[in-house]
Design a protein around this motif. Structure first.
Motif, PDB file in Angstrom:
ATOM      1  N   TYR A 185       0.821  -1.524   0.019  1.00 42.86           N
ATOM      2  CA  TYR A 185      -0.474   0.021   0.045  1.00 42.86           C
ATOM      3  C   TYR A 185       0.751   1.767  -0.164  1.00 42.86           C
ATOM      4  CZ  TYR A 185      -3.690  -3.765   0.708  1.00 42.86           C
ATOM      5  OH  TYR A 185      -4.202  -4.202   0.760  1.00 42.86           O
ATOM      6  N   HIS A 186       2.262   1.354   0.803  1.00 41.06           N
ATOM      7  CA  HIS A 186       2.715   2.732   0.010  1.00 41.06           C
ATOM      8  C   HIS A 186       3.509   2.610  -1.011  1.00 41.06           C
ATOM      9  CE1 HIS A 186       1.281   4.433   3.890  1.00 41.06           C
ATOM     10  NE2 HIS A 186       1.185   3.117   4.783  1.00 41.06           N
ATOM     11  N   VAL A 187       4.578   1.074  -0.859  1.00 38.10           N
ATOM     12  CA  VAL A 187       5.716   1.887  -2.330  1.00 38.10           C
ATOM     13  C   VAL A 187       5.428   1.235  -3.289  1.00 38.10           C
ATOM     14  CG1 VAL A 187       7.898   0.060  -2.203  1.00 38.10           C
ATOM     15  CG2 VAL A 187       7.550   0.779   0.474  1.00 38.10           C
ATOM     16  N   PHE A 188       4.422  -0.080  -3.240  1.00 40.54           N
ATOM     17  CA  PHE A 188       4.381   0.020  -4.954  1.00 40.54           C
ATOM     18  C   PHE A 188       4.217   0.921  -5.703  1.00 40.54           C
ATOM     19  CE2 PHE A 188       5.853  -4.364  -3.864  1.00 40.54           C
ATOM     20  CZ  PHE A 188       7.083  -4.518  -5.896  1.00 40.54           C
ATOM     21  N   PRO A 189       2.437   1.477  -4.465  1.00 46.09           N
ATOM     22  CA  PRO A 189       1.808   1.946  -5.648  1.00 46.09           C
ATOM     23  C   PRO A 189       2.687   3.546  -6.473  1.00 46.09           C
ATOM     24  CG  PRO A 189       0.860   1.757  -3.791  1.00 46.09           C
ATOM     25  CD  PRO A 189       2.175   0.912  -3.988  1.00 46.09           C
ATOM     26  N   ARG A 190       4.354   4.096  -5.166  1.00 45.22           N
ATOM     27  CA  ARG A 190       4.647   5.332  -5.702  1.00 45.22           C
ATOM     28  C   ARG A 190       5.903   4.497  -5.979  1.00 45.22           C
ATOM     29  NH1 ARG A 190       4.453   9.357  -2.428  1.00 45.22           N
ATOM     30  NH2 ARG A 190       5.372  10.132  -4.480  1.00 45.22           N
ATOM     31  N   PHE A 191       6.588   4.036  -6.141  1.00 51.27           N
ATOM     32  CA  PHE A 191       7.737   3.254  -7.285  1.00 51.27           C
ATOM     33  C   PHE A 191       7.655   2.497  -8.558  1.00 51.27           C
ATOM     34  CE2 PHE A 191       9.062   4.607  -2.668  1.00 51.27           C
ATOM     35  CZ  PHE A 191      10.351   5.159  -3.566  1.00 51.27           C
ATOM     36  N   GLU A 192       7.689   2.241  -9.692  1.00 47.76           N
ATOM     37  CA  GLU A 192       7.902   1.684 -10.974  1.00 47.76           C
ATOM     38  C   GLU A 192       8.069  -0.396 -10.085  1.00 47.76           C
ATOM     39  OE1 GLU A 192       7.298   2.104 -14.524  1.00 47.76           O
ATOM     40  OE2 GLU A 192       5.828   3.436 -13.854  1.00 47.76           O
ATOM     41  N   THR A 193       8.948   0.071  -9.636  1.00 49.52           N
ATOM     42  CA  THR A 193       9.960  -1.071  -9.839  1.00 49.52           C
ATOM     43  C   THR A 193      10.796  -1.291  -8.326  1.00 49.52           C
ATOM     44  OG1 THR A 193      12.255  -0.293 -10.389  1.00 49.52           O
ATOM     45  CG2 THR A 193      10.348  -2.015 -12.260  1.00 49.52           C
ATOM     46  N   VAL A 194      11.137  -1.967  -7.092  1.00 49.45           N
ATOM     47  CA  VAL A 194      11.401  -2.425  -5.892  1.00 49.45           C
ATOM     48  C   VAL A 194      12.555  -3.089  -6.416  1.00 49.45           C
ATOM     49  CG1 VAL A 194      11.022  -2.469  -3.728  1.00 49.45           C
ATOM     50  CG2 VAL A 194       8.992  -1.424  -4.984  1.00 49.45           C
ATOM     51  N   VAL A 195      13.707  -2.827  -5.757  1.00 50.80           N
ATOM     52  CA  VAL A 195      14.549  -3.790  -5.509  1.00 50.80           C
ATOM     53  C   VAL A 195      15.502  -3.408  -4.482  1.00 50.80           C
ATOM     54  CG1 VAL A 195      17.554  -3.231  -6.193  1.00 50.80           C
ATOM     55  CG2 VAL A 195      15.828  -2.275  -7.567  1.00 50.80           C
ATOM     56  N   VAL A 196      15.684  -5.285  -4.227  1.00 47.54           N
ATOM     57  CA  VAL A 196      16.524  -5.894  -2.825  1.00 47.54           C
ATOM     58  C   VAL A 196      17.123  -6.229  -2.955  1.00 47.54           C
ATOM     59  CG1 VAL A 196      15.331  -7.526  -0.815  1.00 47.54           C
ATOM     60  CG2 VAL A 196      13.505  -6.468  -2.238  1.00 47.54           C
TER      61      VAL A 196
END
Ligand code: IYR
Length: 328
Positions: free
Chosen positions: A264-275
């Motif tokens: 609800y917080h990260v994916f809506p604001r970033f195109e991709t998420v890198v771990v």
């Protein structure tokens, strides 16, 4: 992503589906709002509905943020003067967080809620509403244990805000739903349309996964938090390797709050998420969507500690502009 998908993604409920579809068919120039009881610093609860406002702006809506000073006063949050000055400090934090400044109107409740017309309409709604109904509407909003008369007036004012602000859509967390249902029932008695509403999910307490995250009890993330403070809170968060943890031994339901915050917080604001991970542990992982991250955690491909490290880094990126603004 089409307008309907952007408007409805990550919602717990929309009332009604048909009304939202009509808005989504022609969103340009439509107006949506959220009201917030002013509190000093933006926290993760504000940020959740703010993400929805950003979605709505991207879909073509105009957005109003109501800084609900009179509501905070009625809900026993301090002296009116204190609340007022707090409200003024919040505006810039919302802009720093990412609301589109050219398309966000900030309104103080007291700018219109003390007018004669508003007051008379409020009294008309008071005549239409039982105390029991008002009390039920406030169950998840009120502060303190007993309900004061002020807190029974509160949901009726929240209902009245909708026609007075002239908005097409009222947005709030699920704790606001009974107020919006009350609004649907009582506004027609003063010849106003029943409002359309959209509710965001409640996120579980970060530390335990139980109940709901709250700024007054338990752990929250706010715009005042340093990078280190965020890392520490996230590091201590409850994160079993599943999206669907078992209840506690006492039978209390649990969620995975780390996954919820990603969703609800990260994916809506970033195109991709890198771990980020060292090569020896398999190197970086990259996700274009939340479901893939959840699946990797469940499959044991993504370790909770690595998920937490990434979550802290992304939360820090979301909070940093507001934190810098507060430091000025
Ligand atoms: N009840 C909200 C604050 C609030 C929301 C709206 I939408 C209003 O029109 C007025 C007040 C809260 O719990 O913060």
């Amino acid at each position: 992503m089409d307008a309907h998908e952007r408007i409805t993604r990550n919602t717990a409920e929309v009332v009604t589906e048909e009304e939202i579809e009509t808005l989504a068919d022609d969103p340009d120039g439509k107006r949506a709002y959220v009201g917030y009881e002013p509190s000093g610093v933006l926290h993760i609860g504000h940020m959740l509905t703010a993400n929805k406002l950003i979605d709505l702006q991207e879909a073509g809506f105009e957005v109003t943020v109501l800084l609900a000073d009179v509501h905070a006063y009625l809900n026993d949050k301090g002296s009116f003067a204190e609340i007022r000055s707090t409200a003024e400090r919040m505006r810039d934090q919302f802009i720093a967080y990412g609301l589109d400044e050219s398309n966000t109107q900030f309104v103080l409740g007291s700018d219109f809620q003390l007018d004669e017309d508003y007051t008379l309409d409020l009294h008309a709604l008071e005549l239409e509403t039982t105390l029991a109904r008002a009390e039920r509407a406030m169950a998840e909003i009120k502060s303190g244990d007993s309900v004061k008369v002020s807190q029974a007036v509160y949901p009726l004012m929240q209902a009245l805000d909708i026609p007075y602000l002239g908005v097409d859509l009222a947005v709030g967390g699920m704790e606001q739903r009974k107020v919006h249902m009350l609004a649907r029932d009582v506004l027609p008695s003063i010849d106003r349309e029943p409002p359309t509403s959209l509710h965001t999910p409640l996120i579980a307490d970060l530390a335990t996964g139980e109940g709901k995250m709250s700024s007054s009890t338990g752990v929250t993330i706010s715009m005042e938090d340093s990078r280190e403070a965020i890392a520490e809170k996230v590091n201590k968060a409850y994160c079993p390797p599943t999206a669907d943890p078992d209840p506690t031994e006492e039978g209390v339901e649990r969620e995975n709050p780390v996954l919820q915050v990603f969703e609800y917080h990260v994916f809506p604001r970033f195109e991709t998420v890198v771990v980020e991970r060292p090569e020896e542990y398999g190197g970086d992982l990259e996700y274009a969507e939340y479901d893939a991250l959840e699946a990797d955690l469940e499959a044991g491909e993504l370790h909770p500690a690595d998920a937490k490290g990434a979550l802290a880094a992304y939360l820090d990126r979301l909070v940093a502009p507001g934190r810098e603004q507060l430091a000025e």
